[in-house]
Design a protein around this motif. Structure first.
Motif, PDB file in Angstrom:
ATOM      1  N   THR A 174       0.837  -1.197   0.000  1.00 46.42           N
ATOM      2  CA  THR A 174       0.000   0.000   0.000  1.00 46.42           C
ATOM      3  C   THR A 174       0.873   1.248   0.000  1.00 46.42           C
ATOM      4  O   THR A 174       2.066   1.193   0.246  1.00 46.42           O
ATOM      5  N   THR A 175       0.234   2.327  -0.281  1.00 45.34           N
ATOM      6  CA  THR A 175       0.951   3.602  -0.251  1.00 45.34           C
ATOM      7  C   THR A 175       0.302   4.509   0.782  1.00 45.34           C
ATOM      8  O   THR A 175      -0.903   4.448   1.003  1.00 45.34           O
ATOM      9  N   MET A 176       1.117   5.325   1.381  1.00 40.26           N
ATOM     10  CA  MET A 176       0.590   6.296   2.334  1.00 40.26           C
ATOM     11  C   MET A 176      -0.269   7.312   1.589  1.00 40.26           C
ATOM     12  O   MET A 176       0.018   7.659   0.451  1.00 40.26           O
ATOM     13  N   ARG A 177      -1.276   7.784   2.231  1.00 39.31           N
ATOM     14  CA  ARG A 177      -2.041   8.881   1.632  1.00 39.31           C
ATOM     15  C   ARG A 177      -1.125  10.088   1.557  1.00 39.31           C
ATOM     16  O   ARG A 177      -0.667  10.588   2.575  1.00 39.31           O
ATOM     17  N   GLN A 215     -10.719   2.667 -17.246  1.00 46.37           N
ATOM     18  CA  GLN A 215      -9.452   1.960 -17.368  1.00 46.37           C
ATOM     19  C   GLN A 215      -8.662   2.213 -16.101  1.00 46.37           C
ATOM     20  O   GLN A 215      -8.788   3.263 -15.482  1.00 46.37           O
ATOM     21  N   LYS A 216      -7.830   1.251 -15.767  1.00 43.59           N
ATOM     22  CA  LYS A 216      -6.985   1.447 -14.595  1.00 43.59           C
ATOM     23  C   LYS A 216      -5.802   2.315 -14.980  1.00 43.59           C
ATOM     24  O   LYS A 216      -5.297   2.242 -16.091  1.00 43.59           O
ATOM     25  N   LEU A 217      -5.386   3.111 -14.024  1.00 50.06           N
ATOM     26  CA  LEU A 217      -4.202   3.934 -14.247  1.00 50.06           C
ATOM     27  C   LEU A 217      -2.978   3.144 -13.813  1.00 50.06           C
ATOM     28  O   LEU A 217      -2.865   2.749 -12.662  1.00 50.06           O
ATOM     29  N   LYS A 258       1.891   4.695 -11.293  1.00 54.72           N
ATOM     30  CA  LYS A 258       1.457   5.856 -10.527  1.00 54.72           C
ATOM     31  C   LYS A 258       2.502   6.962 -10.448  1.00 54.72           C
ATOM     32  O   LYS A 258       2.164   8.114 -10.223  1.00 54.72           O
ATOM     33  N   TYR A 311      -1.713  14.686 -10.060  1.00 52.99           N
ATOM     34  CA  TYR A 311      -3.123  14.836  -9.753  1.00 52.99           C
ATOM     35  C   TYR A 311      -3.525  16.303  -9.618  1.00 52.99           C
ATOM     36  O   TYR A 311      -2.792  17.116  -9.076  1.00 52.99           O
ATOM     37  N   LEU A 371      -7.446  14.037 -13.375  1.00 52.59           N
ATOM     38  CA  LEU A 371      -8.322  15.074 -12.837  1.00 52.59           C
ATOM     39  C   LEU A 371      -9.306  14.438 -11.875  1.00 52.59           C
ATOM     40  O   LEU A 371     -10.115  13.604 -12.266  1.00 52.59           O
ATOM     41  N   ILE A 374      -4.798  12.961 -20.436  1.00 53.33           N
ATOM     42  CA  ILE A 374      -5.518  13.221 -19.193  1.00 53.33           C
ATOM     43  C   ILE A 374      -6.420  12.052 -18.860  1.00 53.33           C
ATOM     44  O   ILE A 374      -6.740  11.220 -19.710  1.00 53.33           O
ATOM     45  N   ASN A 375      -6.794  12.004 -17.623  1.00 53.25           N
ATOM     46  CA  ASN A 375      -7.636  10.928 -17.143  1.00 53.25           C
ATOM     47  C   ASN A 375      -8.675  11.529 -16.219  1.00 53.25           C
ATOM     48  O   ASN A 375      -8.337  12.193 -15.255  1.00 53.25           O
ATOM     49  N   ASN A 394     -10.822  10.995 -13.423  1.00 47.73           N
ATOM     50  CA  ASN A 394     -10.949   9.998 -12.373  1.00 47.73           C
ATOM     51  C   ASN A 394     -12.414   9.753 -12.038  1.00 47.73           C
ATOM     52  O   ASN A 394     -13.171  10.687 -11.811  1.00 47.73           O
TER      53      ASN A 394
END
Lengths: 196, 158
Positions: free
Chosen positions: B35-38, B55-57, B60, B65, B120, B146-147, B149
């Motif tokens: 996992t990643t920290m927020r 679609q999955k991004l 990362k 963002y 976005l 762009i994506n 979200n």
């Protein structure tokens, strides 16, 4: 406090400590996968080069969204109000190649590696929204249009490879289908009619 | 059968729990790694619209963002309810986006630059005006991928 040899440290609470840490990490971290609709913006055009690109009227399918989130859909000359639930079917019908039919966009024969010669529609969906359109509605429309393209691709992939487009593993097959049915959605700059 | 009966005579056996901490630690390390920290604290409320064609991004580290949404309820008295743009950890103006993209791009290696995606995360009740402005800025900054979200439609039942 009588000493009876070496006392062992009680490790029974070790599990609790580990649990505590585990729960801390579960709460503070995220594992969510980012999902979304991916689009490509058109490259910036210098001011002096801006000119109208001539696309025959029959090739353009207009989708307008006003500031009250209502849709106006159809050809330039024949736009109708439409509910969002009908949009996907309409877009699919428009984008599917209909060779020789004047009411539908022009088609051309194209030889694509992996597919042979196929008929490709020249249809373009032109989307325009108002500055007052809600983002939710905009995404719903994008979603429906993307759904139309995806379903057409699925159909074609079924026909040629016996699989859905999403299940295709072969790079050449994926590229071929993408070429045969491109995502032809263009966006015009929004109008400001309804006001914010 | 007699073999089973013999054991009963010894009284109830306790399960050895000495390996329990190890198991839990294993789980812990799994979560720490996967996992990643927020990273950023959200200064705007974002409830993404739902969509089904998502679609999955991937990758990362190549995604930057941009958040757009109204300020949180507690601060609306001070900041108003108009949607705001958030870059990294602070509110930003439209003209800061270009700088933001340039800075994000500098951190990437040469061959990664063209794979850069801007995600976005926009609240569903936002008006398109501000989103269009942001898109126009991104276009000028040459961040063309762009994506939007979204949440997956069948993830929640409402």
């Amino acid at each position: 406090m009588a000493r009876r040899g070496i006392q062992e440290i009680n490790a029974g609470s070790m599990a609790d400590i580990a649990f505590l840490l585990l729960i801390f990490f579960l709460v503070t971290t995220t594992m969510d996968v980012d999902r979304g609709i991916t689009r490509k913006l058109p490259p910036p055009v210098p001011e002096e080069e801006k000119e109208k690109i001539d696309v025959p009227e029959r090739n353009v399918f207009v989708v307008l969204i006003n500031s009250a989130d209502r849709l106006l859909v159809g050809k330039y000359t024949d736009k109708r109000r439409m509910d969002i639930t009908q949009l996907k079917a309409a877009a699919k019908d428009f984008l599917r190649p209909h060779p020789g039919n004047e009411a539908y966009p022009e088609t051309k024969e194209k030889t694509i590696e992996g597919l042979g010669t196929v008929t490709v529609s020249k249809g373009v969906i032109s989307m325009q929204n108002d500055r007052g359109t809600s983002y939710n509605m905009y995404i719903q429309v994008q979603d429906e249009l993307a759904g139309a393209v995806r379903e057409l691709r699925d159909e074609m992939a079924m026909q040629y490879f016996g699989k859905k487009f999403g299940d295709l593993k072969d790079e050449i097959a994926v590229k071929a289908i993408q070429k045969a049915i491109p995502v032809a959605i263009s966006e015009a700059e929004p109008k400001n009619v309804g006001g914010n | 059968m007699s073999r089973f009966k013999k054991k009963k005579g010894k009284g109830s056996q306790t399960i050895n729990t000495a390996s329990l901490p190890d198991i839990i630690f294993m789980l812990l390390f799994f979560f720490m790694v996967s996992t990643t920290m927020r990273e950023t604290q959200l200064l705007v409320q974002v409830k993404q619209p739902k969509a089904s064609e998502v679609q999955k991004l991937k990758k990362k580290e190549l995604v930057s963002y941009i958040y757009i949404g109204p300020p949180p309820e507690g601060r609306q008295a001070m900041l108003g309810t108009e949607p705001r743009i958030q870059l990294n950890d602070s509110y930003a103006n439209l003209n800061e986006i270009r700088q933001f993209i340039v800075r994000e791009r500098e951190e990437m290696s040469e061959d990664e630059k063209k794979l850069m995606t801007t995600s976005l995360k926009v609240d569903q009740n936002t008006k398109m005006g501000i989103v269009s402005d942001v898109k126009e800025e991104l276009r000028d900054a040459n961040a063309l991928k762009i994506n939007y979200n979204t949440r997956k439609r069948d993830e929640e039942n409402n």
